[in-house]
Write a protein that holds these residues in place. Structure first.
Motif, PDB file in Angstrom:
ATOM      1  N   ASN A   4      12.262  -1.627  -9.419  1.00 52.32           N
ATOM      2  CA  ASN A   4      11.034  -1.300 -10.125  1.00 52.32           C
ATOM      3  C   ASN A   4       9.861  -1.943  -9.407  1.00 52.32           C
ATOM      4  OD1 ASN A   4      12.328   0.177 -12.128  1.00 52.32           O
ATOM      5  ND2 ASN A   4      12.776  -1.667 -13.321  1.00 52.32           N
ATOM      6  N   GLY A   5       8.897  -1.106  -8.991  1.00 52.65           N
ATOM      7  CA  GLY A   5       7.769  -1.613  -8.236  1.00 52.65           C
ATOM      8  C   GLY A   5       6.909  -2.582  -9.026  1.00 52.65           C
ATOM      9  N   VAL A   6       6.293  -3.526  -8.324  1.00 50.01           N
ATOM     10  CA  VAL A   6       5.426  -4.515  -8.968  1.00 50.01           C
ATOM     11  C   VAL A   6       4.003  -4.472  -8.414  1.00 50.01           C
ATOM     12  CG1 VAL A   6       7.338  -6.073  -9.490  1.00 50.01           C
ATOM     13  CG2 VAL A   6       6.086  -6.339  -7.333  1.00 50.01           C
ATOM     14  N   CYS A   7       3.785  -3.625  -7.397  1.00 49.15           N
ATOM     15  CA  CYS A   7       2.445  -3.506  -6.807  1.00 49.15           C
ATOM     16  C   CYS A   7       1.541  -2.723  -7.757  1.00 49.15           C
ATOM     17  CB  CYS A   7       2.515  -2.805  -5.450  1.00 49.15           C
ATOM     18  SG  CYS A   7       0.901  -2.511  -4.698  1.00 49.15           S
ATOM     19  N   ILE A   8       0.430  -3.330  -8.139  1.00 49.39           N
ATOM     20  CA  ILE A   8      -0.476  -2.675  -9.093  1.00 49.39           C
ATOM     21  C   ILE A   8      -1.711  -2.079  -8.400  1.00 49.39           C
ATOM     22  CG2 ILE A   8       0.285  -4.129 -11.008  1.00 49.39           C
ATOM     23  CD1 ILE A   8      -2.233  -5.811 -10.604  1.00 49.39           C
ATOM     24  N   GLN A   9      -1.725  -2.163  -7.072  1.00 53.47           N
ATOM     25  CA  GLN A   9      -2.835  -1.606  -6.303  1.00 53.47           C
ATOM     26  C   GLN A   9      -2.419  -0.269  -5.681  1.00 53.47           C
ATOM     27  OE1 GLN A   9      -5.702  -3.174  -6.570  1.00 53.47           O
ATOM     28  NE2 GLN A   9      -4.712  -4.868  -7.675  1.00 53.47           N
ATOM     29  N   MET A  10      -3.385   0.483  -5.184  1.00 52.88           N
ATOM     30  CA  MET A  10      -3.060   1.751  -4.526  1.00 52.88           C
ATOM     31  C   MET A  10      -2.434   1.533  -3.154  1.00 52.88           C
ATOM     32  SD  MET A  10      -6.055   4.439  -5.598  1.00 52.88           S
ATOM     33  CE  MET A  10      -7.473   3.467  -5.068  1.00 52.88           C
ATOM     34  N   CYS A  11      -2.608   0.331  -2.615  1.00 53.69           N
ATOM     35  CA  CYS A  11      -2.001  -0.014  -1.337  1.00 53.69           C
ATOM     36  C   CYS A  11      -1.549  -1.470  -1.390  1.00 53.69           C
ATOM     37  CB  CYS A  11      -3.007   0.184  -0.199  1.00 53.69           C
ATOM     38  SG  CYS A  11      -2.309  -0.013   1.462  1.00 53.69           S
ATOM     39  N   GLU A  35     -16.804  -0.224   7.462  1.00 54.06           N
ATOM     40  CA  GLU A  35     -15.882  -1.314   7.126  1.00 54.06           C
ATOM     41  C   GLU A  35     -14.743  -0.790   6.245  1.00 54.06           C
ATOM     42  OE1 GLU A  35     -16.067  -4.486   8.248  1.00 54.06           O
ATOM     43  OE2 GLU A  35     -17.700  -3.716   9.506  1.00 54.06           O
ATOM     44  N   PRO A  36     -13.584  -1.466   6.257  1.00 49.03           N
ATOM     45  CA  PRO A  36     -12.475  -1.065   5.383  1.00 49.03           C
ATOM     46  C   PRO A  36     -12.917  -1.060   3.922  1.00 49.03           C
ATOM     47  CG  PRO A  36     -11.704  -2.607   7.035  1.00 49.03           C
ATOM     48  CD  PRO A  36     -13.209  -2.590   7.145  1.00 49.03           C
ATOM     49  N   GLY A  37     -12.622   0.019   3.227  1.00 44.18           N
ATOM     50  CA  GLY A  37     -12.991   0.150   1.819  1.00 44.18           C
ATOM     51  C   GLY A  37     -11.756   0.220   0.950  1.00 44.18           C
ATOM     52  N   VAL A  38     -11.550   1.358   0.302  1.00 45.03           N
ATOM     53  CA  VAL A  38     -10.378   1.566  -0.558  1.00 45.03           C
ATOM     54  C   VAL A  38      -9.246   2.136   0.287  1.00 45.03           C
ATOM     55  CG1 VAL A  38      -9.452   2.747  -2.575  1.00 45.03           C
ATOM     56  CG2 VAL A  38     -11.836   1.989  -2.556  1.00 45.03           C
ATOM     57  N   LEU A  39      -8.203   1.356   0.475  1.00 47.75           N
ATOM     58  CA  LEU A  39      -7.042   1.813   1.235  1.00 47.75           C
ATOM     59  C   LEU A  39      -5.974   2.354   0.293  1.00 47.75           C
ATOM     60  CD1 LEU A  39      -8.486   0.061   3.422  1.00 47.75           C
ATOM     61  CD2 LEU A  39      -6.196  -0.472   4.316  1.00 47.75           C
ATOM     62  N   VAL A  40      -5.281   3.378   0.765  1.00 49.78           N
ATOM     63  CA  VAL A  40      -4.202   3.988  -0.008  1.00 49.78           C
ATOM     64  C   VAL A  40      -2.938   3.935   0.834  1.00 49.78           C
ATOM     65  CG1 VAL A  40      -3.394   6.058  -1.206  1.00 49.78           C
ATOM     66  CG2 VAL A  40      -5.843   5.533  -1.140  1.00 49.78           C
ATOM     67  N   LYS A  41      -1.855   3.555   0.221  1.00 46.68           N
ATOM     68  CA  LYS A  41      -0.583   3.399   0.929  1.00 46.68           C
ATOM     69  C   LYS A  41      -0.229   4.665   1.697  1.00 46.68           C
ATOM     70  CE  LYS A  41       4.312   2.297   0.095  1.00 46.68           C
ATOM     71  NZ  LYS A  41       5.315   1.998  -0.964  1.00 46.68           N
ATOM     72  N   GLU A  42       0.076   4.503   2.990  1.00 48.75           N
ATOM     73  CA  GLU A  42       0.419   5.644   3.818  1.00 48.75           C
ATOM     74  C   GLU A  42       1.919   5.887   3.808  1.00 48.75           C
ATOM     75  OE1 GLU A  42      -0.877   4.825   7.770  1.00 48.75           O
ATOM     76  OE2 GLU A  42       0.614   3.262   8.139  1.00 48.75           O
ATOM     77  N   GLN A  57       6.300  -3.748  -2.253  1.00 49.52           N
ATOM     78  CA  GLN A  57       5.706  -2.615  -1.545  1.00 49.52           C
ATOM     79  C   GLN A  57       5.702  -1.345  -2.396  1.00 49.52           C
ATOM     80  OE1 GLN A  57       4.422  -3.308   1.462  1.00 49.52           O
ATOM     81  NE2 GLN A  57       5.210  -5.392   1.233  1.00 49.52           N
ATOM     82  N   LEU A  58       6.387  -1.408  -3.533  1.00 49.84           N
ATOM     83  CA  LEU A  58       6.479  -0.233  -4.401  1.00 49.84           C
ATOM     84  C   LEU A  58       5.481  -0.338  -5.547  1.00 49.84           C
ATOM     85  CD1 LEU A  58      10.375   0.069  -4.611  1.00 49.84           C
ATOM     86  CD2 LEU A  58       8.822   1.466  -3.233  1.00 49.84           C
ATOM     87  N   ARG A  59       4.741   0.728  -5.766  1.00 50.71           N
ATOM     88  CA  ARG A  59       3.715   0.720  -6.806  1.00 50.71           C
ATOM     89  C   ARG A  59       4.282   1.024  -8.193  1.00 50.71           C
ATOM     90  NH1 ARG A  59       0.169   4.764  -3.205  1.00 50.71           N
ATOM     91  NH2 ARG A  59       2.321   5.305  -2.693  1.00 50.71           N
ATOM     92  N   LYS A  66      -2.896   6.249 -10.907  1.00 58.27           N
ATOM     93  CA  LYS A  66      -4.249   5.918 -10.465  1.00 58.27           C
ATOM     94  C   LYS A  66      -4.490   6.442  -9.051  1.00 58.27           C
ATOM     95  CE  LYS A  66      -7.256   1.953  -9.461  1.00 58.27           C
ATOM     96  NZ  LYS A  66      -7.340   0.459  -9.387  1.00 58.27           N
ATOM     97  N   THR A  67      -3.480   6.301  -8.191  1.00 53.24           N
ATOM     98  CA  THR A  67      -3.586   6.755  -6.803  1.00 53.24           C
ATOM     99  C   THR A  67      -3.767   8.263  -6.722  1.00 53.24           C
ATOM    100  OG1 THR A  67      -2.191   4.924  -6.029  1.00 53.24           O
ATOM    101  CG2 THR A  67      -2.414   6.822  -4.568  1.00 53.24           C
ATOM    102  N   VAL A  68      -2.939   8.987  -7.475  1.00 51.41           N
ATOM    103  CA  VAL A  68      -3.006  10.449  -7.464  1.00 51.41           C
ATOM    104  C   VAL A  68      -4.366  10.925  -7.985  1.00 51.41           C
ATOM    105  CG1 VAL A  68      -2.071  12.553  -8.497  1.00 51.41           C
ATOM    106  CG2 VAL A  68      -0.534  10.810  -7.622  1.00 51.41           C
ATOM    107  N   ASN A  69      -4.834  10.326  -9.054  1.00 53.38           N
ATOM    108  CA  ASN A  69      -6.137  10.703  -9.615  1.00 53.38           C
ATOM    109  C   ASN A  69      -7.265  10.442  -8.621  1.00 53.38           C
ATOM    110  OD1 ASN A  69      -5.059  11.584 -12.027  1.00 53.38           O
ATOM    111  ND2 ASN A  69      -5.352   9.621 -13.066  1.00 53.38           N
ATOM    112  N   TYR A  70      -7.173   9.332  -7.927  1.00 56.99           N
ATOM    113  CA  TYR A  70      -8.187   8.990  -6.923  1.00 56.99           C
ATOM    114  C   TYR A  70      -8.187  10.015  -5.786  1.00 56.99           C
ATOM    115  CZ  TYR A  70     -10.395   6.544  -2.994  1.00 56.99           C
ATOM    116  OH  TYR A  70     -11.183   6.223  -1.913  1.00 56.99           O
ATOM    117  N   LEU A  71      -6.999  10.371  -5.300  1.00 62.25           N
ATOM    118  CA  LEU A  71      -6.890  11.321  -4.198  1.00 62.25           C
ATOM    119  C   LEU A  71      -7.403  12.708  -4.580  1.00 62.25           C
ATOM    120  CD1 LEU A  71      -3.329  10.358  -2.881  1.00 62.25           C
ATOM    121  CD2 LEU A  71      -5.497   9.933  -1.717  1.00 62.25           C
ATOM    122  N   ILE A  72      -7.004  13.177  -5.749  1.00 62.08           N
ATOM    123  CA  ILE A  72      -7.350  14.533  -6.162  1.00 62.08           C
ATOM    124  C   ILE A  72      -8.775  14.629  -6.689  1.00 62.08           C
ATOM    125  CG2 ILE A  72      -6.767  16.436  -7.713  1.00 62.08           C
ATOM    126  CD1 ILE A  72      -4.710  15.909  -5.485  1.00 62.08           C
TER     127      ILE A  72
END
Length: 328
Positions: A4-11, A35-42, A57-59, A66-72
């Motif tokens: 179970n992922g514990v990363c709460i950030q998009m990256c 400059e580096p801004g909002v990074l999303v896990k590649e 490493q798992l969100r 949150k990541t999907v909403n940000y991307l779309i």
């Protein structure tokens, strides 16, 4: 092993640090000043091994949504960036989201939500990029991911629906019917099932597997607005009634139109072949304007180009069908 992922950030922080240090930050992840801004896990292939299974490493599910909403909602709606650049970035990041879901074996409403967003993205990309060269947009790769995502989504609908029905049955057996309501009523998990079942049917137009799947659907799904339109269209194609099929195009939703995009050339060919047999005569001339209306409202110039490619002769505003000159 608990995955179970514990990363709460998009990256994950480690990836942010590594990509920032190595100057691997995408242009869409930079601020206006560079400059580096909002990074999303590649996305990285699963061959990367342990690192991909590291819970740090798992969100979490919340982070994935949150990541999907940000991307779309944010990246895809940017007007200062060309769509090919947006597509390349979002395609990769959505793939990473799907990978996180797979590694954690998440098969619930979160996955449904993510997969629905992915399907819409792949379909809209067909509309926006289908005329671009292969080095910018490869339809085979896009269609492969679209098909895989649709299939995964439909399997998930089915398994979650069975689980919901089982729970409902247990309540009935136990005698607690006080608060019982129809299964899936107002459930976000199944809110858009009608839409995506129809998209699968149309994307796989004429395929036996998709037809059998559609017929096996619950009645309340098949009778939905989206499915009703898709079924009518599929029947027209199955009956080789291409004139009716092209007329029905106007009744389809935008995403449904994108779903059949790659089927249209073959349908145009089939219609013209049949008309060429029916109207093949030296004394017969068929009005181009009428033909344009029959084949999806093409312009006169587009129709002339299409007919010429099949070896048909055009005289002023008429086409002369001829069995001997028609070529595929």
């Amino acid at each position: 092993m608990d995955k179970n992922g514990v990363c709460i950030q998009m990256c994950p922080k480690e990836e942010v640090a590594f990509r920032t240090k190595e100057k691997l930050v995408h242009s869409l992840e930079k601020t206006s000043s560079g400059e580096p801004g909002v990074l999303v896990k590649e996305y990285r292939r699963s061959a990367a091994g342990r690192e991909r299974s590291d819970v740090k490493q798992l969100r979490t599910k919340k982070a994935l949504i949150k990541t999907v909403n940000y991307l779309i909602d944010e990246i895809c709606n940017r007007e200062d960036v060309d769509w090919p650049i947006i597509y390349e970035f979002v395609f990769d990041r959505l793939r990473a989201v799907r990978q996180d879901l797979t590694i954690q074996s998440i098969n619930d409403d979160t996955t449904v939500y993510v997969l629905e967003k992915c399907v819409r993205f792949y379909l809209i990309s067909i509309s926006k990029l289908n005329r671009h060269p292969l080095n910018i947009f490869d339809p085979k790769i896009n269609n492969k991911h679209l098909q895989e995502t649709l299939q995964q989504l439909l399997v998930l609908y089915n398994s979650l629906d069975k689980g919901a029905n089982h729970q409902s049955s247990m309540v009935e057996v136990c005698g607690d019917n006080s608060s019982r309501s129809p299964v899936n009523e107002n459930d976000h998990t199944f809110k858009h099932r009608d839409e995506f079942e129809s998209l699968y049917l149309l994307f796989n137009l004429g395929h036996t597997e998709s037809l059998l799947h559609f017929i096996s659907l619950p009645t309340h799904v098949r009778s939905g607005r989206w499915c009703t339109k898709a079924w009518k269209y599929s029947l027209a194609v199955l009956e080789h009634n291409y004139v009716r099929a092209f007329r029905l195009l106007h009744s389809l939703e935008d995403l449904q139109l994108y779903s059949i995009h790659y089927h249209l050339p073959k349908m145009q060919q089939n219609l013209l072949q049949r008309m060429n047999v029916a109207y093949s005569s030296k004394a017969c001339k068929f009005p181009l304007a009428t033909l344009c209306n029959l084949i999806g409202g093409k312009s006169i110039q587009e129709m002339k180009s299409l007919l010429t490619s099949y070896g048909l002769v055009i005289t002023e505003d008429f086409v002369c069908f001829n069995k001997s000159t028609f070529k595929i």
